[in-house]
Design an enzyme around this catalytic site. Sequence first.
Site, PDB file in Angstrom:
ATOM      1  N   TYR A   4     -27.015 -26.910   5.575  1.00  0.00           N
ATOM      2  CA  TYR A   4     -27.896 -25.763   5.316  1.00  0.00           C
ATOM      3  C   TYR A   4     -27.476 -24.513   6.092  1.00  0.00           C
ATOM      4  O   TYR A   4     -27.318 -23.433   5.513  1.00  0.00           O
ATOM      5  CB  TYR A   4     -29.325 -26.170   5.677  1.00  0.00           C
ATOM      6  CG  TYR A   4     -30.387 -25.158   5.373  1.00  0.00           C
ATOM      7  CD1 TYR A   4     -30.883 -25.014   4.082  1.00  0.00           C
ATOM      8  CD2 TYR A   4     -30.933 -24.361   6.376  1.00  0.00           C
ATOM      9  CE1 TYR A   4     -31.888 -24.090   3.807  1.00  0.00           C
ATOM     10  CE2 TYR A   4     -31.925 -23.449   6.109  1.00  0.00           C
ATOM     11  CZ  TYR A   4     -32.410 -23.317   4.830  1.00  0.00           C
ATOM     12  OH  TYR A   4     -33.393 -22.399   4.555  1.00  0.00           O
ATOM     13  N   SER A  12     -31.896 -17.343   5.647  1.00  0.00           N
ATOM     14  CA  SER A  12     -32.661 -18.127   6.628  1.00  0.00           C
ATOM     15  C   SER A  12     -32.239 -17.678   8.018  1.00  0.00           C
ATOM     16  O   SER A  12     -31.088 -17.271   8.228  1.00  0.00           O
ATOM     17  CB  SER A  12     -32.326 -19.613   6.481  1.00  0.00           C
ATOM     18  OG  SER A  12     -32.756 -20.327   7.625  1.00  0.00           O
TER      19      SER A  12
HETATM   20  P1  NDP Z   1     -39.680 -24.529  -1.920  1.00  0.00           P
HETATM   21  O1  NDP Z   1     -39.205 -25.947  -1.919  1.00  0.00           O
HETATM   22  O2  NDP Z   1     -41.130 -24.283  -2.076  1.00  0.00           O
HETATM   23  O3  NDP Z   1     -38.917 -23.691  -3.042  1.00  0.00           O
HETATM   24  C1  NDP Z   1     -37.586 -23.908  -3.359  1.00  0.00           C
HETATM   25  C2  NDP Z   1     -37.375 -23.527  -4.795  1.00  0.00           C
HETATM   26  O4  NDP Z   1     -35.998 -23.721  -5.108  1.00  0.00           O
HETATM   27  C3  NDP Z   1     -38.195 -24.367  -5.751  1.00  0.00           C
HETATM   28  O5  NDP Z   1     -38.717 -23.546  -6.762  1.00  0.00           O
HETATM   29  C4  NDP Z   1     -37.159 -25.319  -6.333  1.00  0.00           C
HETATM   30  O6  NDP Z   1     -37.524 -25.664  -7.651  1.00  0.00           O
HETATM   31  C5  NDP Z   1     -35.927 -24.424  -6.327  1.00  0.00           C
HETATM   32  N1  NDP Z   1     -34.685 -25.148  -6.453  1.00  0.00           N
HETATM   33  C6  NDP Z   1     -34.161 -26.095  -5.643  1.00  0.00           C
HETATM   34  N2  NDP Z   1     -33.012 -26.546  -6.142  1.00  0.00           N
HETATM   35  C7  NDP Z   1     -32.787 -25.862  -7.295  1.00  0.00           C
HETATM   36  C8  NDP Z   1     -31.774 -25.872  -8.276  1.00  0.00           C
HETATM   37  N3  NDP Z   1     -30.728 -26.697  -8.182  1.00  0.00           N
HETATM   38  N4  NDP Z   1     -31.861 -25.023  -9.323  1.00  0.00           N
HETATM   39  C9  NDP Z   1     -32.919 -24.193  -9.428  1.00  0.00           C
HETATM   40  N5  NDP Z   1     -33.914 -24.129  -8.545  1.00  0.00           N
HETATM   41  C10 NDP Z   1     -33.852 -24.959  -7.485  1.00  0.00           C
HETATM   42  O7  NDP Z   1     -39.119 -23.919  -0.560  1.00  0.00           O
HETATM   43  P2  NDP Z   1     -39.093 -22.405  -0.026  1.00  0.00           P
HETATM   44  O8  NDP Z   1     -39.936 -21.517  -0.831  1.00  0.00           O
HETATM   45  O9  NDP Z   1     -39.332 -22.519   1.421  1.00  0.00           O
HETATM   46  O10 NDP Z   1     -37.555 -22.028  -0.239  1.00  0.00           O
HETATM   47  C11 NDP Z   1     -37.159 -20.805  -0.833  1.00  0.00           C
HETATM   48  C12 NDP Z   1     -35.973 -20.243  -0.096  1.00  0.00           C
HETATM   49  O11 NDP Z   1     -36.365 -19.884   1.226  1.00  0.00           O
HETATM   50  C13 NDP Z   1     -34.819 -21.236   0.044  1.00  0.00           C
HETATM   51  O12 NDP Z   1     -33.602 -20.566  -0.232  1.00  0.00           O
HETATM   52  C14 NDP Z   1     -34.882 -21.634   1.498  1.00  0.00           C
HETATM   53  O13 NDP Z   1     -33.626 -22.001   1.986  1.00  0.00           O
HETATM   54  C15 NDP Z   1     -35.389 -20.345   2.135  1.00  0.00           C
HETATM   55  N6  NDP Z   1     -35.989 -20.536   3.465  1.00  0.00           N
HETATM   56  C16 NDP Z   1     -37.088 -21.320   3.638  1.00  0.00           C
HETATM   57  C17 NDP Z   1     -37.611 -21.512   4.913  1.00  0.00           C
HETATM   58  C18 NDP Z   1     -38.775 -22.403   5.178  1.00  0.00           C
HETATM   59  O14 NDP Z   1     -39.100 -22.644   6.369  1.00  0.00           O
HETATM   60  N7  NDP Z   1     -39.484 -22.892   4.156  1.00  0.00           N
HETATM   61  C19 NDP Z   1     -37.009 -20.850   6.106  1.00  0.00           C
HETATM   62  C20 NDP Z   1     -35.859 -20.053   5.790  1.00  0.00           C
HETATM   63  C21 NDP Z   1     -35.390 -19.917   4.518  1.00  0.00           C
HETATM   64  P3  NDP Z   1     -37.183 -27.032  -8.409  1.00  0.00           P
HETATM   65  O15 NDP Z   1     -37.221 -28.123  -7.416  1.00  0.00           O
HETATM   66  O16 NDP Z   1     -38.281 -27.083  -9.428  1.00  0.00           O
HETATM   67  O17 NDP Z   1     -35.848 -26.811  -9.026  1.00  0.00           O
END
Ligand code: NDP
Length: 268
Positions: free
Chosen positions: A159, A146
Site C-alpha cells: 500500500y 494517503s
Molecule cells: P472504502 O473501502 O470505503 O472504498 C474503497 C472503494 O474502492 C470502494 O468503493 C471499492 O468498491 C473501490 N474499489 C476497490 N477495488 C476496486 C477495483 N478493483 N475497481 C474499482 N473499484 C474498486 O475505503 P476508503 O473510502 O477509505 O478508500 C478510498 C480511498 O482512500 C482509497 O484510495 C484509500 O487508499 C484512500 N485512503 C483511505 C484511508 C482510510 O483510512 N480509510 C486513509 C488514506 C487513504 P468495490 O469494492 O465495490 O469495488
Amino acid sequence: MPRFEPHPARRPVLVAGASSGIGAATAVALAELGHPVALGARRVDQCVEVADKIRADGGEAFAHRLDVTDAASIDEFVSASENALGPIEILVSSAGDIEFSPVGEMDPERFLQQVQVHLIGAHRLVHRVLPGMVDRRRGDVVLISSDCAPEPRPRTGAYSAAKAGLEAMSQQMRMELEGTGIRASLVRPGPTLTGMGMNSTPEIIGPLLGAWQDWGFARHPNMLRPRDLAAAVVAVVSTPRGAHLVLVEVQPEAPLRDTSKEQGGSQQ
Ligand code: NDP
C-alpha cells in the site's frame, strides 16, 4: 477580462471507487454542487443505491460497474458515463483497498494486485480521460492518496509503496500538464473511518498497531469521516481557475486535551 474562461457550472464527474467511503461521499458532495456524477465500482448495486439517493435529492447521477484493474472495464465505464452525462470534466480516483503484511512475507502476486488497484488503475483512468480534457483545455484530475505515501507505515503490504508511486505520478503530471488548463491534484487522507482494512483479523491488527505505536504513528484515536475528505475534493475542484490546490492533506483533529493542568504548571 479574466485570465481564464471560468469552468462551466455543470461539470460531469467520474468517481472511481464510489460504492462506499470517501468515493461515495465525494459523489454526493459534488452532486449537491450541481455536477452530474458517474459512480463506478465492482459492487455496482451499492453505486446504484448512492445514485438513486442523489437523484431523489434532485441531483444527476449514473452508476456503472467498474474494475480499475481491468482496462476494458475502465473503457466501458468512461464511454457509458460520457454517453449518459457528457464529456468528463472532473476525474476523482478513489478506488482502493489494503492488505496488511510485512513486505517480505507478502505473496508477490498479492503485492502486484495492490499496485494494480492503487497505481496502475489510476494511470489507466488518467490515460482514458486526459485526451478529452486536453482537447477542451480544462479539467481536474484528483487522485486520492494517503499519508502513508510520504511516511510509509510498517506492515502495510504494497500500500505505502503504491501510494508513493501515485504521488510521484501526480507530481510528474502536474509538470507535464502545465499550461494545458488541466490541474492534477492530490488529496491525501489521514486515518478515515470507512470499510477499508476492516475485514482484517485481530491476529494481523494486533502486531500492526504495536508496530505503528513503536514508530510513532498513533498520536490519538480520532478518525476522519468520509465527508471530511469529500469537502477537500470539493475545495480542490471548486477553486476558481487561475489557482491550483496541488496537494491537500487532511488529518483528524485531536480530542481536546485538559489544558487546565498545563496552565497551572506555567503559573508556578
Ligand atoms: P472504502 O473501502 O470505503 O472504498 C474503497 C472503494 O474502492 C470502494 O468503493 C471499492 O468498491 C473501490 N474499489 C476497490 N477495488 C476496486 C477495483 N478493483 N475497481 C474499482 N473499484 C474498486 O475505503 P476508503 O473510502 O477509505 O478508500 C478510498 C480511498 O482512500 C482509497 O484510495 C484509500 O487508499 C484512500 N485512503 C483511505 C484511508 C482510510 O483510512 N480509510 C486513509 C488514506 C487513504 P468495490 O469494492 O465495490 O469495488
